[in-house]
Write a protein that holds these residues in place. Sequence first.
Motif, PDB file in Angstrom:
ATOM      1  N   CYS A   1      45.034  22.002 106.437  1.00 42.02           N
ATOM      2  CA  CYS A   1      45.016  23.373 106.945  1.00 42.02           C
ATOM      3  C   CYS A   1      46.457  23.820 107.159  1.00 42.02           C
ATOM      4  O   CYS A   1      47.322  23.012 107.484  1.00 42.02           O
ATOM      5  CB  CYS A   1      44.260  23.448 108.262  1.00 42.02           C
ATOM      6  SG  CYS A   1      42.534  22.962 108.122  1.00 42.02           S
TER       7      CYS A   1
ATOM      8  N   GLU B   1      46.476  26.839 111.910  1.00 38.16           N
ATOM      9  CA  GLU B   1      45.032  26.912 111.659  1.00 38.16           C
ATOM     10  C   GLU B   1      44.304  25.845 112.465  1.00 38.16           C
ATOM     11  O   GLU B   1      44.645  24.667 112.401  1.00 38.16           O
ATOM     12  CB  GLU B   1      44.749  26.712 110.172  1.00 38.16           C
ATOM     13  CG  GLU B   1      43.279  26.751 109.812  1.00 38.16           C
ATOM     14  CD  GLU B   1      42.642  28.067 110.186  1.00 38.16           C
ATOM     15  OE1 GLU B   1      41.699  28.038 110.994  1.00 38.16           O
ATOM     16  OE2 GLU B   1      43.084  29.116 109.689  1.00 38.16           O
TER      17      GLU B   1
ATOM     18  N   ILE C   1      42.471  28.163 105.378  1.00 40.71           N
ATOM     19  CA  ILE C   1      42.969  29.149 106.323  1.00 40.71           C
ATOM     20  C   ILE C   1      41.832  30.138 106.596  1.00 40.71           C
ATOM     21  O   ILE C   1      41.075  30.488 105.704  1.00 40.71           O
ATOM     22  CB  ILE C   1      44.210  29.891 105.773  1.00 40.71           C
ATOM     23  CG1 ILE C   1      44.765  30.833 106.817  1.00 40.71           C
ATOM     24  CG2 ILE C   1      43.917  30.596 104.477  1.00 40.71           C
ATOM     25  CD1 ILE C   1      46.143  31.368 106.481  1.00 40.71           C
ATOM     26  N   SER C   2      41.703  30.529 107.836  1.00 44.85           N
ATOM     27  CA  SER C   2      40.695  31.535 108.169  1.00 44.85           C
ATOM     28  C   SER C   2      41.406  32.875 108.335  1.00 44.85           C
ATOM     29  O   SER C   2      42.604  32.936 108.572  1.00 44.85           O
ATOM     30  CB  SER C   2      39.956  31.168 109.450  1.00 44.85           C
ATOM     31  OG  SER C   2      40.861  31.080 110.533  1.00 44.85           O
TER      32      SER C   2
END
Length: 73
Positions: free
Chosen positions: A18, A22, A70-71
């Motif tokens: 990530c 994140e 990644i959000s």
Amino acid sequence: MTLPVSPMPNAPTALVGCVEGELHTVGGRMVADFLIAQGWRVWYLNGFLPTEHLIEAVHQHLPDAIVMCISTV
């Protein structure tokens, strides 16, 4: 589906992690597990990975694929 005991020496390799900052790591872990189930060799780097450590890992392992999670806010 069964998981391989050990990937073949010539199996494709992936680095999964990530991006820095994140905290959502479940998706990355799922991708790593699916790749392992398909016979890949996987280096799972977990979440909140500092960028310099990611670059070090890429240079050290020279993976065939790099998967970064990644959000979006």
